[in-house]
Design a protein around this motif. Sequence first.
Motif: not given
Length: 421
Positions: A17-21, A29-36, A39-43
Amino acid sequence: MAGLVVLALAPPGWAQAPDPAPYALGDWKGVRQTLHDRGVDLQVTYVNEIASNARGGESREASYADQIMLDANFDLERIGAPEGASLHATLTNRNGVDLNEKGSLGLLLSPQEIYGYGRTTRLAQLYYQQTLMAGRVTVKLGRLPMSGDIFPFSCEFQNLGFCGAVPGYITPNWHTWPASQWAAAIKSRLAEKLWLQTAVYQVNPTFTRPDQGLELGNPSGTTGAHAVAELTWTPHLAGLGGAYRIGVWRNTGKFEDLYFNEAGSPIGQDGGRPRRLNHASGYYLMAEQPLHPAPGDPRRGPTVFANFIQSDEDVSVVGSVREVGVFWRGPLASRPQDTLGLALGRLGVNRKVRRRIAQENRGASRAAPTPHAEYPLELFYGWAATPTLTVRPNLQYIHNPGGLAAKRDVIVLGLKTSASF
């Protein structure tokens, strides 16, 4: 720039899982984890560089240049693609003004590396990546800049001469980040500590125009191909892993000879139109080696580096680049995430250019100065304000600006700020 290039080149870690730190806006607000999970990682990354010439140039000026980047990595295995398949896309938007132009500093390379290729939005990368043979081979196909895959030097320094694909800044028809071309790149593991990387890029100067920033097609204007091969050795010396590289390139684009005319005689002596050339080549050497780490914390300590570039003197005004320096991670025990950097370089104007100027001066009423070498130096301190924000005040001193000993040395005060969201 460097952070996003490294992210795009690294194998994506989809299993974790992506580290939000490291992100200022955390998990969105949970969107990054949902996308991950899909299969999608954004930065999103922002870099701002402020510079002011405290000495040198035709006028005292201050300028800024910045870049915002959106990087997306897609795990194509989630939709039935072969194991190890992924898609990568990067958009950039640049703004601002270059101090070298604004203050008429006359430097061979800019004191703000983030500036270049126009104030516009660009498709910096869009490629399919496939890993094969249990990770021993990685293939990329699509739109790539002529940087990142080769000469992988970081961009922690603000001076362009100490950042990224330096061979591309002194070589005509070598179009670097964020301008991209259609390309193919293959990285192969030959032995446990030996890698071979090859890449072939389309050479189409049309893609560097601002109006082509988001074009996905293939406009007219292709002049040839740019091929690079790089051999990397990663030994452990005294238990510390270093990286040693040798690279060669050949570009089959269109060039103008700097010394000879169409008749084959010196331009500075007989005048005439420059001879047309259909290729240029060069090579480079890179070395990076950590030294003794701090007691009790192997992440802290100095890493020394040295780079050498030899460009084609038939077409490149700057024939060679030499640079040495050090990165010191965690120079203070109380600040283990900070970085101290020091670099010294030499940009050598090639002998054919000097010879041509000398010939032109023989018949001139007023002799033009002959450039030899420019010597940039930069010292920075990278203060990691938070895991997502780094501020790097820097001091640049450039001796013989433009390679001219008669010109007053330039002092630049800079501030580089980078943040991830």
